[in-house]
Design a protein around this motif. Sequence first.
Motif, PDB file in Angstrom:
ATOM      1  N   LEU A 170       0.829  -1.206   0.000  1.00  0.00           N
ATOM      2  CA  LEU A 170       0.000   0.000   0.000  1.00  0.00           C
ATOM      3  C   LEU A 170       0.860   1.251   0.000  1.00  0.00           C
ATOM      4  O   LEU A 170       0.565   2.233  -0.707  1.00  0.00           O
ATOM      5  N   LEU A 171       1.962   1.243   0.764  1.00  0.00           N
ATOM      6  CA  LEU A 171       2.851   2.404   0.800  1.00  0.00           C
ATOM      7  C   LEU A 171       3.446   2.671  -0.578  1.00  0.00           C
ATOM      8  O   LEU A 171       3.514   3.833  -1.028  1.00  0.00           O
ATOM      9  N   ALA A 172       3.847   1.610  -1.262  1.00  0.00           N
ATOM     10  CA  ALA A 172       4.425   1.792  -2.598  1.00  0.00           C
ATOM     11  C   ALA A 172       3.394   2.392  -3.554  1.00  0.00           C
ATOM     12  O   ALA A 172       3.705   3.314  -4.335  1.00  0.00           O
ATOM     13  N   ASP A 173       2.158   1.905  -3.496  1.00  0.00           N
ATOM     14  CA  ASP A 173       1.108   2.435  -4.375  1.00  0.00           C
ATOM     15  C   ASP A 173       0.783   3.886  -4.035  1.00  0.00           C
ATOM     16  O   ASP A 173       0.562   4.717  -4.934  1.00  0.00           O
ATOM     17  N   VAL A 174       0.749   4.222  -2.754  1.00  0.00           N
ATOM     18  CA  VAL A 174       0.447   5.593  -2.339  1.00  0.00           C
ATOM     19  C   VAL A 174       1.539   6.548  -2.804  1.00  0.00           C
ATOM     20  O   VAL A 174       1.265   7.638  -3.338  1.00  0.00           O
ATOM     21  N   GLU A 175       2.788   6.154  -2.607  1.00  0.00           N
ATOM     22  CA  GLU A 175       3.892   7.026  -3.026  1.00  0.00           C
ATOM     23  C   GLU A 175       3.872   7.240  -4.544  1.00  0.00           C
ATOM     24  O   GLU A 175       4.103   8.366  -5.023  1.00  0.00           O
ATOM     25  N   ALA A 176       3.580   6.181  -5.292  1.00  0.00           N
ATOM     26  CA  ALA A 176       3.521   6.326  -6.751  1.00  0.00           C
ATOM     27  C   ALA A 176       2.386   7.264  -7.155  1.00  0.00           C
ATOM     28  O   ALA A 176       2.547   8.108  -8.057  1.00  0.00           O
ATOM     29  N   TYR A 177       1.257   7.134  -6.510  1.00  0.00           N
ATOM     30  CA  TYR A 177       0.121   7.988  -6.857  1.00  0.00           C
ATOM     31  C   TYR A 177       0.384   9.447  -6.480  1.00  0.00           C
ATOM     32  O   TYR A 177      -0.034  10.364  -7.197  1.00  0.00           O
ATOM     33  N   LEU A 178       1.061   9.674  -5.364  1.00  0.00           N
ATOM     34  CA  LEU A 178       1.399  11.048  -4.981  1.00  0.00           C
ATOM     35  C   LEU A 178       2.281  11.700  -6.037  1.00  0.00           C
ATOM     36  O   LEU A 178       2.121  12.895  -6.349  1.00  0.00           O
ATOM     37  N   ASP A 179       3.207  10.920  -6.618  1.00  0.00           N
ATOM     38  CA  ASP A 179       4.051  11.465  -7.689  1.00  0.00           C
ATOM     39  C   ASP A 179       3.200  11.803  -8.914  1.00  0.00           C
ATOM     40  O   ASP A 179       3.379  12.859  -9.547  1.00  0.00           O
ATOM     41  N   GLU A 180       2.263  10.896  -9.262  1.00  0.00           N
ATOM     42  CA  GLU A 180       1.391  11.152 -10.410  1.00  0.00           C
ATOM     43  C   GLU A 180       0.520  12.389 -10.166  1.00  0.00           C
ATOM     44  O   GLU A 180       0.323  13.212 -11.077  1.00  0.00           O
ATOM     45  N   ALA A 181      -0.015  12.515  -8.964  1.00  0.00           N
ATOM     46  CA  ALA A 181      -0.878  13.657  -8.650  1.00  0.00           C
ATOM     47  C   ALA A 181      -0.111  14.966  -8.726  1.00  0.00           C
ATOM     48  O   ALA A 181      -0.640  15.998  -9.173  1.00  0.00           O
ATOM     49  N   ASP A 182       1.154  14.924  -8.306  1.00  0.00           N
ATOM     50  CA  ASP A 182       1.967  16.139  -8.366  1.00  0.00           C
ATOM     51  C   ASP A 182       2.196  16.549  -9.820  1.00  0.00           C
ATOM     52  O   ASP A 182       2.114  17.740 -10.164  1.00  0.00           O
ATOM     53  N   ALA A 183       2.447  15.561 -10.673  1.00  0.00           N
ATOM     54  CA  ALA A 183       2.671  15.870 -12.092  1.00  0.00           C
ATOM     55  C   ALA A 183       1.398  16.398 -12.746  1.00  0.00           C
ATOM     56  O   ALA A 183       1.455  17.268 -13.630  1.00  0.00           O
ATOM     57  N   ALA A 184       0.250  15.896 -12.341  1.00  0.00           N
ATOM     58  CA  ALA A 184      -1.027  16.318 -12.933  1.00  0.00           C
ATOM     59  C   ALA A 184      -1.616  17.548 -12.255  1.00  0.00           C
ATOM     60  O   ALA A 184      -2.709  17.992 -12.628  1.00  0.00           O
ATOM     61  N   GLU A 185      -0.910  18.097 -11.261  1.00  0.00           N
ATOM     62  CA  GLU A 185      -1.367  19.280 -10.532  1.00  0.00           C
ATOM     63  C   GLU A 185      -2.773  19.072  -9.941  1.00  0.00           C
ATOM     64  O   GLU A 185      -3.637  19.954  -9.990  1.00  0.00           O
ATOM     65  N   LEU A 186      -2.989  17.899  -9.415  1.00  0.00           N
ATOM     66  CA  LEU A 186      -4.282  17.610  -8.793  1.00  0.00           C
ATOM     67  C   LEU A 186      -4.498  18.418  -7.520  1.00  0.00           C
ATOM     68  O   LEU A 186      -5.642  18.639  -7.106  1.00  0.00           O
TER      69      LEU A 186
END
Length: 648
Positions: A170-186
């Motif tokens: 779960l930690l790995a998935d959360v960290e990956a999603y946080l990176d994606e969200a930062d790139a997409a300016e969510l």
Amino acid sequence: MKLREVHVDRYGPLRETLQFGDAHVVYGPNESGKTLLVESLLRSLTGDRRVAGSRIDERPEGYVVLDGEGGRFDLADGETLLDRYAERYNFELTPAGFRNVFVVSDGDLRLLDEREFYRRVTDRVVGIWTGDIETVRDRALERGRLTRGDRALAAGRDDAAEQHDLATDLLADVEAYLDEADAAELDAAELACYEAARQRRDAEAEVEALEAAKAREDYEQLVKTKGSLERSLDERAELPDERELDELAERLDELATGSEDELQRRAAWYRRATLAALLAGVVAGAAPLGLGIREPRLVAAGPAAFGVVALVALAAYRSASNAVVRLERDREAIVERASEVGIDAYDPPAVRGAIADYREEHDNHAEVIRGNTEVLRQWLDIDAEAPREVVVEAGDALEARRAEIDFGADREFTEETLEDARERADEAAEREAERRETLRGHRRQLERFGERAGGVRFEAFTGEPLDLTVANLGALGELADRLREVVAAIETDADVSRAAATVLDRMAESEHEKMTTLFADGEAADVFRRVTDDRYVDVGLTDDSRLAVELASGERLSPADLSRGARDQLYLAVRVALGRRLMEGRDGFFLMDDAFLSADPQRLERQAEVLGDLVESGWQVVYLTCKPDARDALADAADADVTELTTL
């Protein structure tokens, strides 16, 4: 300490009193109570029903007499022999340990839970602490949630292995999603959505405040309407009845035409006319005479004519006078009736004016009552139609509504401001919905992270539950931090526990080597060699704490490899050797229930000699048997006294 007397007042069917010497045989047939006697003694000496293997639910009644170190004492009132050992010798022995060494029941010389028993005895007589070390090691492994074998994360201890994998994934998935969200300016999109939500909440709060002010205003207006209706009903009830007013008006209309002054003038005129006619009649009668006319008819014609006129005038006068009287009487009756009705007037015109005023008041109240009644019925959903009933139901409805009214709502309210606030709230809600629609996939992903986080037992590993709703990227970042804590806690506990267990393993191995010295004094080997006629030369423990014997040929065998008779001889040797070591030179006793049941005559003789040597060295042996050969062998070898029992 030795057994001297046992008094069994009641234990099932057993009632017995026995006295024992240093060597004593209790002989009796089957069903004579020997096994019950052993059970009773075990329960009295240890206080433990399970160790005694009792077949009787009740506690034995009676007492046991012991002697030792120059004194005799009774065991009664729940005191046990083990309590005496602890008190006199600082010697702690468990009920199971006592039974394993000093008591043989049902002809079974084997030891219960051998390996654990040897470890405990070794701890006691050699002074090692293998058991304690292993206990600490096991607790360290448990603290680290590790298995005993490969020291991996255990599935059964807080589900550590599964929880570690779950938290790590779960930690790995959360960290990956946080990176994606930062790139997409969510995060900016979230802020815009929150701003729209704030505007909606502000507008809704404004609507709520205005609606509260409207509700207060409507409530107060309804209270006023109810009060106005109630006052109109009360005031109308105090007015003269409309039917009575109509009756008075009719009576006024029925009064004689003409005013009182006119009637008075008529009466005066008719009175003057009468007098004038009478005077004219006198003159008319006197004139002919004065003219010298003596004709009676002519003389009487004038007075007669004026007399008729006078009579007519007099009748008219009297009629006018009577009309005046009647008019006055009717007027007084109307005024009096008006007073009874409630009209304070001094003459009919005043009564008529008052009637007009009261009718106007009736009309005004009727209009107020109709209007207010209808308002209350519609606004308060009242079914009643009668105004008084409407007042009652309106009072109940307003009282019920009072709790819902915010009397502190002092906002200035108009329908226009309320409608404007509602429009702004709707517009803000639409903007928020549009922004939420753009973040729908993002919201669903956050919800999935929250659901997965629900499977992680945060409190079990970090001491604190996850009190967090994953509703935005900030909360998702907090979740990542908490997951790192869980992973770190599991791994740190495991690493520390592995290190501690490794150290404790080394300590246990070092201490375990000392267990081989349990039979190092050779006592067990000497006894076993003697009773087996030198067939076996040594008795000891293997590296894994299992009992083993050595043949003269050097071959090592386990107890399972021996015959029943040889195995019984081995355990007799073990019990004698361990008993001597546990008692550390103090006198003790053995209580045996047909311990040599499987022995052939030669083995029986040699085992009896071993017990005889024990007695000579200061020990006591109490042997219960139904076998005459065992009785006789002990009587010969140990000079044992014999007590015979009869069938119960």
